[in-house]
Design a protein around this motif. Structure first.
Motif, PDB file in Angstrom:
ATOM      1  N   VAL A 149       0.858  -1.190   0.000  1.00 22.84           N
ATOM      2  CA  VAL A 149       0.000   0.000   0.000  1.00 22.84           C
ATOM      3  C   VAL A 149       0.891   1.236   0.000  1.00 22.84           C
ATOM      4  CG1 VAL A 149      -1.846   1.221   1.212  1.00 22.84           C
ATOM      5  CG2 VAL A 149      -1.753  -1.288   1.275  1.00 22.84           C
ATOM      6  N   PRO A 150       1.012   1.936  -1.119  1.00 20.29           N
ATOM      7  CA  PRO A 150       1.993   3.027  -1.251  1.00 20.29           C
ATOM      8  C   PRO A 150       1.898   4.110  -0.186  1.00 20.29           C
ATOM      9  CG  PRO A 150       1.080   2.464  -3.391  1.00 20.29           C
ATOM     10  CD  PRO A 150       0.278   1.714  -2.376  1.00 20.29           C
ATOM     11  N   TRP A 151       0.696   4.550   0.155  1.00 20.29           N
ATOM     12  CA  TRP A 151       0.596   5.660   1.105  1.00 20.29           C
ATOM     13  C   TRP A 151       1.028   5.273   2.514  1.00 20.29           C
ATOM     14  CZ3 TRP A 151      -2.456   5.112   5.376  1.00 20.29           C
ATOM     15  CH2 TRP A 151      -3.480   4.164   5.344  1.00 20.29           C
ATOM     16  N   ALA A 152       0.986   3.994   2.815  1.00 18.93           N
ATOM     17  CA  ALA A 152       1.394   3.534   4.144  1.00 18.93           C
ATOM     18  C   ALA A 152       2.790   2.932   4.140  1.00 18.93           C
ATOM     19  CB  ALA A 152       0.391   2.510   4.679  1.00 18.93           C
ATOM     20  N   ASP A 153       3.140   2.236   3.080  1.00 19.42           N
ATOM     21  CA  ASP A 153       4.400   1.491   3.050  1.00 19.42           C
ATOM     22  C   ASP A 153       5.584   2.301   2.533  1.00 19.42           C
ATOM     23  OD1 ASP A 153       3.004  -0.645   4.015  1.00 19.42           O
ATOM     24  OD2 ASP A 153       2.790  -1.645   2.073  1.00 19.42           O
ATOM     25  N   SER A 154       5.327   3.404   1.856  1.00 18.88           N
ATOM     26  CA  SER A 154       6.406   4.241   1.351  1.00 18.88           C
ATOM     27  C   SER A 154       6.542   5.484   2.230  1.00 18.88           C
ATOM     28  CB  SER A 154       6.118   4.653  -0.099  1.00 18.88           C
ATOM     29  OG  SER A 154       7.113   5.517  -0.581  1.00 18.88           O
ATOM     30  N   ILE A 155       7.715   5.654   2.850  1.00 20.71           N
ATOM     31  CA  ILE A 155       7.981   6.790   3.729  1.00 20.71           C
ATOM     32  C   ILE A 155       9.012   7.678   3.040  1.00 20.71           C
ATOM     33  CG2 ILE A 155       8.586   7.501   6.058  1.00 20.71           C
ATOM     34  CD1 ILE A 155       6.210   5.562   5.933  1.00 20.71           C
ATOM     35  N   PRO A 156       8.594   8.765   2.396  1.00 20.72           N
ATOM     36  CA  PRO A 156       9.519   9.575   1.583  1.00 20.72           C
ATOM     37  C   PRO A 156      10.724  10.110   2.334  1.00 20.72           C
ATOM     38  CG  PRO A 156       7.235  10.163   1.116  1.00 20.72           C
ATOM     39  CD  PRO A 156       7.211   9.265   2.312  1.00 20.72           C
ATOM     40  N   ASP A 157      10.575  10.452   3.614  1.00 23.98           N
ATOM     41  CA  ASP A 157      11.691  11.050   4.347  1.00 23.98           C
ATOM     42  C   ASP A 157      12.419  10.040   5.234  1.00 23.98           C
ATOM     43  OD1 ASP A 157       9.603  10.698   6.083  1.00 23.98           O
ATOM     44  OD2 ASP A 157       9.800  12.648   7.075  1.00 23.98           O
ATOM     45  N   ALA A 158      12.217   8.742   4.966  1.00 17.16           N
ATOM     46  CA  ALA A 158      12.907   7.720   5.749  1.00 17.16           C
ATOM     47  C   ALA A 158      14.400   7.726   5.446  1.00 17.16           C
ATOM     48  CB  ALA A 158      12.318   6.337   5.444  1.00 17.16           C
ATOM     49  N   THR A 159      15.203   7.333   6.425  1.00 14.65           N
ATOM     50  CA  THR A 159      16.647   7.219   6.232  1.00 14.65           C
ATOM     51  C   THR A 159      17.049   5.751   6.256  1.00 14.65           C
ATOM     52  OG1 THR A 159      17.053   7.485   8.604  1.00 14.65           O
ATOM     53  CG2 THR A 159      17.088   9.482   7.245  1.00 14.65           C
ATOM     54  N   GLY A 160      18.144   5.447   5.558  1.00 12.83           N
ATOM     55  CA  GLY A 160      18.531   4.049   5.385  1.00 12.83           C
ATOM     56  C   GLY A 160      19.826   3.645   6.041  1.00 12.83           C
ATOM     57  N   GLY A 161      20.305   4.414   7.008  1.00 10.09           N
ATOM     58  CA  GLY A 161      21.507   4.020   7.721  1.00 10.09           C
ATOM     59  C   GLY A 161      22.673   3.759   6.790  1.00 10.09           C
ATOM     60  N   PHE A 162      23.396   2.651   7.030  1.00 10.94           N
ATOM     61  CA  PHE A 162      24.557   2.332   6.197  1.00 10.94           C
ATOM     62  C   PHE A 162      24.150   1.874   4.796  1.00 10.94           C
ATOM     63  CE2 PHE A 162      23.567  -1.594   8.538  1.00 10.94           C
ATOM     64  CZ  PHE A 162      23.487  -2.512   7.518  1.00 10.94           C
ATOM     65  N   ALA A 163      22.846   1.650   4.557  1.00 13.98           N
ATOM     66  CA  ALA A 163      22.368   1.240   3.226  1.00 13.98           C
ATOM     67  C   ALA A 163      21.502   2.341   2.621  1.00 13.98           C
ATOM     68  CB  ALA A 163      21.589  -0.060   3.332  1.00 13.98           C
ATOM     69  N   ASP A 164      21.867   3.578   2.848  1.00 13.63           N
ATOM     70  CA  ASP A 164      21.014   4.707   2.464  1.00 13.63           C
ATOM     71  C   ASP A 164      20.936   4.920   0.960  1.00 13.63           C
ATOM     72  OD1 ASP A 164      19.260   6.653   3.431  1.00 13.63           O
ATOM     73  OD2 ASP A 164      20.730   8.238   3.129  1.00 13.63           O
ATOM     74  N   GLY A 165      21.983   4.580   0.228  1.00 16.51           N
ATOM     75  CA  GLY A 165      21.979   4.811  -1.216  1.00 16.51           C
ATOM     76  C   GLY A 165      21.962   3.519  -2.006  1.00 16.51           C
ATOM     77  N   ALA A 166      21.413   3.586  -3.209  1.00 19.06           N
ATOM     78  CA  ALA A 166      21.395   2.405  -4.068  1.00 19.06           C
ATOM     79  C   ALA A 166      22.819   2.039  -4.467  1.00 19.06           C
ATOM     80  CB  ALA A 166      20.571   2.680  -5.321  1.00 19.06           C
ATOM     81  N   PRO A 167      23.123   0.747  -4.588  1.00 18.21           N
ATOM     82  CA  PRO A 167      24.484   0.345  -4.971  1.00 18.21           C
ATOM     83  C   PRO A 167      24.796   0.746  -6.401  1.00 18.21           C
ATOM     84  CG  PRO A 167      23.011  -1.547  -4.984  1.00 18.21           C
ATOM     85  CD  PRO A 167      22.226  -0.413  -4.400  1.00 18.21           C
ATOM     86  N   SER A 168      26.069   0.977  -6.674  1.00 20.32           N
ATOM     87  CA  SER A 168      26.485   1.287  -8.034  1.00 20.32           C
ATOM     88  C   SER A 168      26.429   0.016  -8.881  1.00 20.32           C
ATOM     89  CB  SER A 168      27.907   1.858  -8.048  1.00 20.32           C
ATOM     90  OG  SER A 168      28.819   0.923  -7.485  1.00 20.32           O
ATOM     91  N   THR A 169      26.323   0.180 -10.184  1.00 21.70           N
ATOM     92  CA  THR A 169      26.235  -0.970 -11.077  1.00 21.70           C
ATOM     93  C   THR A 169      27.447  -1.031 -12.002  1.00 21.70           C
ATOM     94  OG1 THR A 169      24.944   0.321 -12.673  1.00 21.70           O
ATOM     95  CG2 THR A 169      23.715  -0.953 -11.030  1.00 21.70           C
ATOM     96  N   MET A 170      27.640  -2.200 -12.610  1.00 22.08           N
ATOM     97  CA  MET A 170      28.767  -2.437 -13.509  1.00 22.08           C
ATOM     98  C   MET A 170      28.260  -2.740 -14.917  1.00 22.08           C
ATOM     99  SD  MET A 170      30.980  -4.993 -11.038  1.00 22.08           S
ATOM    100  CE  MET A 170      32.267  -5.243 -12.276  1.00 22.08           C
TER     101      MET A 170
END
Length: 243
Positions: free
Chosen positions: A142-163
């Motif tokens: 459920v997008p309005w409940a399950d997606s938190i736009p201002d959430a932080t991701g700790g040590f996994a905050d950014g998407a990994p780079s790709t090759m």
């Protein structure tokens, strides 16, 4: 302390995926859009009424068991790949498979339902689960409940780079051959390898070493050179020669 009651879980069924081994499975769902999965329900749960209305949701939560690691027990501290496998974190601060109850969760994209001759299945995409994984529960995303736009991701905050991924010329015919059986094969290989499935400690190495992974019933071999992946062979697991 309140009395603790035994919890009995009965898997709804199992999911079939291209991933026949833990190595090379994406570390998170939806990183590999070409990876489809089919959840086949056990006979006692093969009632299509259970899925009525589920097509209204674009994405679903899957709760499952890490069935290949649960018998190995768990550890309060683990080494997350995102930290290079060198720094320990509390298991509950990670998505490690070695958990007290061996339960995992992934959000996947809904694709279709099939119900024929008493066999009920649910097809999803973007999976990061091992073939044969028991599915404990399915819930709508459920997008309005399950997606938190201002959430932080700790040590996994950014998407990994790709090759980048390249197919060496000697594999062209082999790729065309297997593509007729697995239409998503090229995209699947590219997307899986783009995530750099090598162990975290080898991520900074560039030794031209060859690696292998199993997708479906195929053995995919590749090497890494100058931070790029080069697919060297695509053969059936029963074969013993390169393409």
């Amino acid at each position: 302390m309140p009395e603790q009651h035994e919890i009995n879980l009965h898997p709804l069924g199992v999911i079939h995926t291209p991933y026949r081994q833990k190595f090379a499975i994406p570390r998170q769902p939806n990183l590999v859009d070409a990876a489809f999965g089919e959840i086949v329900f056990d006979k006692e749960f093969a009632d299509p009424n259970m899925l009525r209305g589920i097509e209204q949701f674009s994405h679903l939560w899957l709760l499952f068991q890490f069935h290949k690691t649960v018998e190995q027990g768990w550890s309060p501290m683990v080494r997350p790949p995102r930290l290079g496998g060198n720094k320990k974190q509390g298991v509950l601060a990670t998505r490690s498979t070695f958990r007290p109850n061996g339960i995992g969760m992934s959000v996947v994209k809904y694709d279709s339902i099939q119900h024929k001759n008493g066999r009920l299945s649910l097809r999803v995409k973007g999976v990061d689960l091992l073939d044969g994984t028991p599915i404990i529960d399915i819930k709508p995303y459920v997008p309005w409940a399950d997606s938190i736009p201002d959430a932080t991701g700790g040590f996994a905050d950014g998407a990994p780079s790709t090759m980048p991924v390249y197919f060496e010329t000697q594999c062209a015919n082999q790729l065309v051959h297997w593509q007729s059986r697995y239409p998503q094969l090229t995209a699947l290989i590219e997307q899986v390898l783009a995530q750099d499935p090598r162990p975290a400690y080898k991520a900074k190495q560039d030794s031209d070493e060859e690696y292998g992974m199993s997708l479906f019933d195929l053995n995919i071999r590749w090497r890494v050179n100058e931070h790029a992946n080069y697919v060297t062979s695509i053969i059936h697991n029963a074969q013993r020669k390169d393409c």
